[in-house]
Design a protein around this motif. Sequence first.
Motif, PDB file in Angstrom:
ATOM      1  N   ASP A 171      33.759  18.021  49.774  1.00 20.44           N
ATOM      2  CA  ASP A 171      34.805  17.010  49.863  1.00 20.44           C
ATOM      3  C   ASP A 171      34.266  15.668  50.327  1.00 20.44           C
ATOM      4  O   ASP A 171      33.979  15.465  51.486  1.00 20.44           O
ATOM      5  CB  ASP A 171      35.905  17.455  50.821  1.00 20.44           C
ATOM      6  CG  ASP A 171      37.220  17.550  50.071  1.00 20.44           C
ATOM      7  OD1 ASP A 171      37.224  17.240  48.865  1.00 20.44           O
ATOM      8  OD2 ASP A 171      38.208  17.962  50.690  1.00 20.44           O
TER       9      ASP A 171
ATOM     10  N   LYS B 196      35.463  25.752  49.375  1.00 21.19           N
ATOM     11  CA  LYS B 196      35.115  24.332  49.284  1.00 21.19           C
ATOM     12  C   LYS B 196      36.367  23.449  49.370  1.00 21.19           C
ATOM     13  O   LYS B 196      37.361  23.693  48.700  1.00 21.19           O
ATOM     14  CB  LYS B 196      34.394  24.079  47.955  1.00 21.19           C
ATOM     15  CG  LYS B 196      33.783  22.715  47.841  1.00 21.19           C
ATOM     16  CD  LYS B 196      32.664  22.696  46.818  1.00 21.19           C
ATOM     17  CE  LYS B 196      33.173  22.814  45.375  1.00 21.19           C
ATOM     18  NZ  LYS B 196      32.069  22.773  44.410  1.00 21.19           N
ATOM     19  N   GLY B 197      36.303  22.457  50.255  1.00 19.75           N
ATOM     20  CA  GLY B 197      37.400  21.506  50.372  1.00 19.75           C
ATOM     21  C   GLY B 197      38.528  21.953  51.279  1.00 19.75           C
ATOM     22  O   GLY B 197      39.447  21.208  51.542  1.00 19.75           O
ATOM     23  N   ARG B 198      38.452  23.222  51.732  1.00 14.28           N
ATOM     24  CA  ARG B 198      39.520  23.687  52.629  1.00 14.28           C
ATOM     25  C   ARG B 198      38.931  23.994  54.007  1.00 14.28           C
ATOM     26  O   ARG B 198      37.814  24.503  54.111  1.00 14.28           O
ATOM     27  CB  ARG B 198      40.185  24.940  52.054  1.00 14.28           C
ATOM     28  CG  ARG B 198      41.161  24.610  50.944  1.00 14.28           C
ATOM     29  CD  ARG B 198      41.665  25.852  50.268  1.00 14.28           C
ATOM     30  NE  ARG B 198      40.625  26.436  49.417  1.00 14.28           N
ATOM     31  CZ  ARG B 198      40.237  27.696  49.503  1.00 14.28           C
ATOM     32  NH1 ARG B 198      40.772  28.490  50.393  1.00 14.28           N
ATOM     33  NH2 ARG B 198      39.301  28.149  48.699  1.00 14.28           N
TER      34      ARG B 198
ATOM     35  N   HIS C 190      26.529  23.164  44.800  1.00 13.64           N
ATOM     36  CA  HIS C 190      27.232  21.939  45.134  1.00 13.64           C
ATOM     37  C   HIS C 190      26.222  20.868  45.523  1.00 13.64           C
ATOM     38  O   HIS C 190      25.464  21.047  46.492  1.00 13.64           O
ATOM     39  CB  HIS C 190      28.213  22.196  46.295  1.00 13.64           C
ATOM     40  CG  HIS C 190      28.890  20.944  46.780  1.00 13.64           C
ATOM     41  ND1 HIS C 190      30.019  20.437  46.172  1.00 13.64           N
ATOM     42  CD2 HIS C 190      28.595  20.100  47.800  1.00 13.64           C
ATOM     43  CE1 HIS C 190      30.387  19.330  46.816  1.00 13.64           C
ATOM     44  NE2 HIS C 190      29.530  19.102  47.803  1.00 13.64           N
TER      45      HIS C 190
ATOM     46  N   VAL D 299      34.747  22.067  57.235  1.00 16.75           N
ATOM     47  CA  VAL D 299      35.087  22.068  55.818  1.00 16.75           C
ATOM     48  C   VAL D 299      33.826  21.753  55.027  1.00 16.75           C
ATOM     49  O   VAL D 299      32.996  20.947  55.446  1.00 16.75           O
ATOM     50  CB  VAL D 299      36.245  21.074  55.518  1.00 16.75           C
ATOM     51  CG1 VAL D 299      35.831  19.646  55.824  1.00 16.75           C
ATOM     52  CG2 VAL D 299      36.725  21.214  54.089  1.00 16.75           C
TER      53      VAL D 299
END
Lengths: 225, 478
Positions: free
Chosen positions: A225, A168-170, A132, A222
């Motif tokens: 994002d 990822k993102g949560r 990422h 998190v």
Amino acid sequence: MRILLLEDDKDIGQWTTQGLTAAGHVVDWLQSGRDALLAATTRDYDVLVFDRMTPELDGLSALKTLRGANIKTPLILLTALGEVEDRVEGLEAGADDYLSKPFAMTELLARVSALGRRGHSEGADTSTKLAHDGLELDLLAQKCRVNGERVLLNPKEFRLLEVLMRSKGRIQTRAMLLDKVWDINFEPSTSVVETHISRLRNKIERPFAKEFIKTIRGSGYVFGD
Amino acid sequence: MFLVIKRIFRMSALRQAVVLSLSFLVLLSAGGVLLNRYLTRELQTEIDDELRREFATISRSLRAQGQVPEGFGQTDLLSAIEMSRAFLHEDGTVSGSVKADVFKTNGLKTLQDADLFSEQTQREFFAAIEAELAGFESDDDTSTELFVGGEFDPVWRIFVGPALDGRLVVFAPTIGGLGTELSAVISIAVILLSIPTLAVGVIFGLRAQARLDRIGKGYERIADGDLSVRLAPTVVVDDLDRLTQRIDDATAKLQTSLRQMSEFSSNIAHDLRTPLTRLRVHLDQAEAEETLSDHELSSIEQVDSIISVFDSIQRIARLRTGERRAKFQPVNLGALVNHAAEIYEAVAEDEGRVLVCRLDNPATISGDQGLLTQLLANLIENAIKHTDQGATITIAVKDRILSVCDNGPGIPTKERPKVLEPLYRLETSRGTPGAGIGLAMVKAIADLHEAEIALSEGEHHIGLKVALQFGDIASEAK
């Protein structure tokens, strides 16, 4: 996501429904275990949230019946008993997660979203390389690179980063991280998670002027994002 | 040897068996002595009767003959062993082999060899016996020994009375010999009987002792809180079994009431948690809808800490039931310490404390990994909270002993046992955040693992050292 909530207490049921609805989920709220069992067998839900002690048929028995009937919808068991033993019993009966009351809404939301995703992409998350924005994690070689530069992480830091990247993102709450990274099911009275997150940031963010991990105040962390 | 006897006499069943066996033997000996006496007296009476009859017969025959025949009393001496006679004439001469003095008595009397016979006769008598015995091929060893060894030392019973114109004596050997022989037989019987009697007694005693020991051990476990122990055998035979049944009944009742109490407190906990949960929910909603003041945010924190204390009380209560022992697994103390160190090394460092681990031959115990991690976490967090910056916290394992030691202010000796009670806090630490329940949880987890917990001073008499001594994995497994 479509969620079936079994909760006999009106206040808590209302609050939970509101919280889940506000997060964009569709909630069917039932107050009796028998009704919930019927609903769960006849309709298609993404996640079930069952209170352990409910009238007519308790949540744990309803869960056992469901699993006996080979219905594998992810289920979170809610309970007023915070004992680890109950947790083990719940998980053995086929629950996918376990949350003791009172819980923060963010905790429930984080767990619902984790489970719902798992339910739809079962077995998909077996990749051995996570990446990422310049951050690469090679799970087989246990190597971490940022912008191609090797960063040395100790095993727990590596595992912490892996858990965060996979979701990822949560939001990952403190309790979820404690469970997944350190196998701890009690609440430490010192800032264990904060300390390790801060160490991790010092290694992968600060030297590269990047921000991978966000702190969500009062609930958790998190990634991305 | 003395110690063994002392130990045996502390075991009631064995002691009873030994005492019973010994009393039986004493009674047997006493019975033998009485029997001996009775038989002797019976024989004596019989001999006396015979002497009287013989006297009458001889007296009659003398009267019929009108005179004492030639050679009266001069019978073969050996036949005297059965019965013999002698006569004292008016002129003081004696027909027969006895001393004249013998006739001074009247009626029955018991005499020794020397009093009955003259020395001359005695010598002849023994010579005759020896001559007789030389003739035997001595296949009868006992009689040979009895005679030759001089053990056959007959005592004579005599009956003296007037006859014709003088005095007549009739005499026979009586059973001095038989008496000793009978005692010998009885002694041998007692000795022969005593070995199996004592052996059987000891065997029964040991068996009873084993049962008592089993009951004692079981009761110890009950006292330690394991109320699932049952002592009675499946088949009830005797009063000991019935006693164990009663103990079992009492334990079962205790277990039931304890379970009811635990259910009761668990129900109270549940009932109290529900309104607490609602309160927490309302505060949460308020937080979501608007920006809360510091007061309101702090009340959320307070509710959370109430709930957390509540959690701990409930967990301690559940731990005390010992249910979780059923799920024990092997846990290596070294791995446990390494795991805890991984979690807390960084935390301690950030707090300005140094965490040191010392592993010396760490043992594998039977336990609950999760609970033991919590135990260690509580001890480490306690040490972090109650020490100053720069303090060193040492986690050590030596064999089966796990200890956490700091060099902080420590706990006064008098206060040490109290800090293990739920909700107890030192006066000096009232202001420190965190519920006063950490050490009580440690104690509950230690008890569950049957580990001895000891609080003492740390190294160089400063700080606090909490040490846990775990039992043997083999003894816990059973």
